[in-house]
Write a protein that holds these residues in place. Structure first.
Motif, PDB file in Angstrom:
ATOM      1  N   VAL A 197      26.082  50.982  44.254  1.00 43.73           N
ATOM      2  CA  VAL A 197      26.845  50.070  43.409  1.00 43.73           C
ATOM      3  C   VAL A 197      26.359  48.645  43.657  1.00 43.73           C
ATOM      4  CG1 VAL A 197      29.133  49.144  42.894  1.00 43.73           C
ATOM      5  CG2 VAL A 197      28.864  51.580  43.410  1.00 43.73           C
ATOM      6  N   ALA A 198      26.279  48.261  44.925  1.00 44.38           N
ATOM      7  CA  ALA A 198      25.895  46.884  45.250  1.00 44.38           C
ATOM      8  C   ALA A 198      25.407  46.796  46.682  1.00 44.38           C
ATOM      9  CB  ALA A 198      27.088  45.959  45.059  1.00 44.38           C
ATOM     10  N   GLN A 199      24.611  45.782  46.943  1.00 38.52           N
ATOM     11  CA  GLN A 199      24.213  45.416  48.300  1.00 38.52           C
ATOM     12  C   GLN A 199      24.768  44.026  48.562  1.00 38.52           C
ATOM     13  OE1 GLN A 199      19.893  45.677  48.116  1.00 38.52           O
ATOM     14  NE2 GLN A 199      20.007  47.360  49.578  1.00 38.52           N
ATOM     15  N   GLU A 200      25.250  43.822  49.768  1.00 39.00           N
ATOM     16  CA  GLU A 200      25.766  42.504  50.107  1.00 39.00           C
ATOM     17  C   GLU A 200      25.485  42.201  51.565  1.00 39.00           C
ATOM     18  OE1 GLU A 200      30.145  42.280  50.043  1.00 39.00           O
ATOM     19  OE2 GLU A 200      30.098  44.437  49.768  1.00 39.00           O
ATOM     20  N   ALA A 205      35.786  43.896  40.532  1.00 39.11           N
ATOM     21  CA  ALA A 205      35.077  43.443  39.347  1.00 39.11           C
ATOM     22  C   ALA A 205      34.727  44.616  38.444  1.00 39.11           C
ATOM     23  CB  ALA A 205      33.819  42.676  39.747  1.00 39.11           C
ATOM     24  N   LEU A 206      34.269  45.707  39.045  1.00 37.93           N
ATOM     25  CA  LEU A 206      33.910  46.888  38.241  1.00 37.93           C
ATOM     26  C   LEU A 206      35.102  47.416  37.453  1.00 37.93           C
ATOM     27  CD1 LEU A 206      31.850  48.919  40.854  1.00 37.93           C
ATOM     28  CD2 LEU A 206      30.967  47.813  38.805  1.00 37.93           C
ATOM     29  N   LEU A 207      36.213  47.527  38.131  1.00 37.47           N
ATOM     30  CA  LEU A 207      37.395  48.087  37.476  1.00 37.47           C
ATOM     31  C   LEU A 207      37.942  47.147  36.410  1.00 37.47           C
ATOM     32  CD1 LEU A 207      39.114  49.776  40.533  1.00 37.47           C
ATOM     33  CD2 LEU A 207      37.572  50.785  38.841  1.00 37.47           C
ATOM     34  N   SER A 208      37.808  45.849  36.623  1.00 34.71           N
ATOM     35  CA  SER A 208      38.228  44.886  35.600  1.00 34.71           C
ATOM     36  C   SER A 208      37.365  45.015  34.351  1.00 34.71           C
ATOM     37  CB  SER A 208      38.145  43.459  36.138  1.00 34.71           C
ATOM     38  OG  SER A 208      39.097  43.260  37.145  1.00 34.71           O
ATOM     39  N   ILE A 209      36.072  45.129  34.540  1.00 38.38           N
ATOM     40  CA  ILE A 209      35.155  45.292  33.408  1.00 38.38           C
ATOM     41  C   ILE A 209      35.482  46.586  32.667  1.00 38.38           C
ATOM     42  CG2 ILE A 209      32.751  45.679  32.754  1.00 38.38           C
ATOM     43  CD1 ILE A 209      32.020  43.889  35.230  1.00 38.38           C
ATOM     44  N   PHE A 210      35.665  47.661  33.423  1.00 40.56           N
ATOM     45  CA  PHE A 210      35.991  48.945  32.807  1.00 40.56           C
ATOM     46  C   PHE A 210      37.314  48.858  32.045  1.00 40.56           C
ATOM     47  CE2 PHE A 210      37.991  53.135  32.827  1.00 40.56           C
ATOM     48  CZ  PHE A 210      36.998  53.906  32.242  1.00 40.56           C
ATOM     49  N   SER A 211      38.321  48.215  32.629  1.00 42.55           N
ATOM     50  CA  SER A 211      39.630  48.089  31.977  1.00 42.55           C
ATOM     51  C   SER A 211      39.556  47.272  30.695  1.00 42.55           C
ATOM     52  CB  SER A 211      40.639  47.452  32.928  1.00 42.55           C
ATOM     53  OG  SER A 211      40.957  48.346  33.957  1.00 42.55           O
ATOM     54  N   GLU A 212      38.724  46.260  30.676  1.00 47.13           N
ATOM     55  CA  GLU A 212      38.545  45.478  29.452  1.00 47.13           C
ATOM     56  C   GLU A 212      37.955  46.335  28.343  1.00 47.13           C
ATOM     57  OE1 GLU A 212      36.396  41.820  30.063  1.00 47.13           O
ATOM     58  OE2 GLU A 212      37.694  41.260  31.733  1.00 47.13           O
ATOM     59  N   VAL A 217      29.057  50.665  36.308  1.00 45.29           N
ATOM     60  CA  VAL A 217      28.449  50.536  37.641  1.00 45.29           C
ATOM     61  C   VAL A 217      26.975  50.157  37.512  1.00 45.29           C
ATOM     62  CG1 VAL A 217      27.696  51.860  39.667  1.00 45.29           C
ATOM     63  CG2 VAL A 217      30.052  52.070  38.854  1.00 45.29           C
ATOM     64  N   ARG A 218      26.270  50.827  36.636  1.00 46.30           N
ATOM     65  CA  ARG A 218      24.823  50.580  36.491  1.00 46.30           C
ATOM     66  C   ARG A 218      24.546  49.196  35.927  1.00 46.30           C
ATOM     67  NH1 ARG A 218      24.840  56.634  34.403  1.00 46.30           N
ATOM     68  NH2 ARG A 218      24.669  57.619  36.438  1.00 46.30           N
ATOM     69  N   GLU A 219      25.366  48.743  34.983  1.00 50.66           N
ATOM     70  CA  GLU A 219      25.194  47.396  34.447  1.00 50.66           C
ATOM     71  C   GLU A 219      25.512  46.351  35.513  1.00 50.66           C
ATOM     72  OE1 GLU A 219      27.703  47.367  30.982  1.00 50.66           O
ATOM     73  OE2 GLU A 219      26.363  48.699  29.868  1.00 50.66           O
ATOM     74  N   TYR A 220      26.553  46.594  36.282  1.00 50.01           N
ATOM     75  CA  TYR A 220      26.943  45.678  37.362  1.00 50.01           C
ATOM     76  C   TYR A 220      25.817  45.573  38.393  1.00 50.01           C
ATOM     77  CZ  TYR A 220      29.649  43.789  41.265  1.00 50.01           C
ATOM     78  OH  TYR A 220      30.087  43.018  42.303  1.00 50.01           O
ATOM     79  N   GLU A 239      25.618  48.324  51.957  1.00 47.34           N
ATOM     80  CA  GLU A 239      25.591  48.964  50.647  1.00 47.34           C
ATOM     81  C   GLU A 239      26.958  49.540  50.325  1.00 47.34           C
ATOM     82  OE1 GLU A 239      22.472  51.882  50.769  1.00 47.34           O
ATOM     83  OE2 GLU A 239      20.928  50.360  50.432  1.00 47.34           O
ATOM     84  N   LEU A 240      27.341  49.425  49.073  1.00 49.24           N
ATOM     85  CA  LEU A 240      28.530  50.085  48.554  1.00 49.24           C
ATOM     86  C   LEU A 240      28.041  51.159  47.599  1.00 49.24           C
ATOM     87  CD1 LEU A 240      31.629  50.263  48.213  1.00 49.24           C
ATOM     88  CD2 LEU A 240      31.379  48.663  46.289  1.00 49.24           C
ATOM     89  N   HIS A 241      28.539  52.370  47.772  1.00 47.75           N
ATOM     90  CA  HIS A 241      28.134  53.499  46.930  1.00 47.75           C
ATOM     91  C   HIS A 241      29.326  54.052  46.164  1.00 47.75           C
ATOM     92  CE1 HIS A 241      25.188  53.549  50.279  1.00 47.75           C
ATOM     93  NE2 HIS A 241      24.353  53.691  49.279  1.00 47.75           N
TER      94      HIS A 241
END
Length: 188
Positions: free
Chosen positions: A53-56, A1-8, A182-185, A161-163
């Motif tokens: 980056v995220a917690q899941e 998802a992060l890379l898709s947002i960045f690519s857009e 990353v921070r917005e995500y 956690e993903l870092h």
């Protein structure tokens, strides 16, 4: 998802992904062959910055014909007597989270089917005769024939956690842009 947002946001930037062990990732960062690394470990290195980056939550994976496949939600207690597939490096955050959850419920998991990483472990699990794996929830987006994923009842007890990590002195505008994504995500 992060890379898709960045690519857009930056369609002119070519993203190249590499799968590598953490020591190789850190070396590639230091050699400036990569700008950023993503993983579940959190190195304590003076020259590296680390950001969440995220917690899941953890979920459970098993073969589709496993007796627990009929349940929508599985309890960690249901896994007490199950063989558990784990990555070979037993000091990873994924493995430690799974071990700690089992131990918090009064049992030591029966470890089998060691693999180099979570994805390889799941493919191995899909081709084996038995076993389960506790994995980060994001892997449920993968389609691995023969495997099903179920939510754990104890999802609020433990998170993965993903870092991302990068060189503290890196001044690349591309890195700054990616870190903004990353921070917005993370805020969502």
């Amino acid at each position: 998802a992060l890379l898709s947002i960045f690519s857009e946001k930056h369609p002119d930037v070519e993203i190249r992904l590499h799968n590598a062990h953490r020591s190789i990732q850190i070396e590639a960062l230091r050699q400036r062959r990569v700008l950023i690394a993503f993983d579940r470990y959190r190195p304590d290195e003076e020259d590296l910055a680390v950001e969440l980056v995220a917690q899941e939550p953890l979920i459970v994976a098993f073969k589709q014909n496993h007796p627990l496949a009929t349940k929508d939600i599985v309890s960690i207690e249901d896994l007490r007597n199950e063989a558990m597939a784990m990555p070979a490096a037993l000091n990873t955050l994924t493995v430690n989270a799974a071990l700690n959850l089992c131990r918090a419920h009064g049992f030591e998991p029966k470890l089998v089917t060691e693999s180099s990483d979570v994805i390889t472990g799941l493919v191995t699990l899909a081709s084996s005769h038995h076993g389960v794996a506790l994995v980060p929830a994001s892997v449920a987006t993968l389609h691995i024939p023969g495997l099903v994923f179920r939510q754990l009842k104890e999802t609020r007890e433990i998170f993965m956690e993903l870092h991302c990590l990068y060189l503290k002195d890196e001044e690349s505008p591309l890195l700054r842009e990616l870190l903004q994504v990353v921070r917005e995500y993370r805020q969502e």
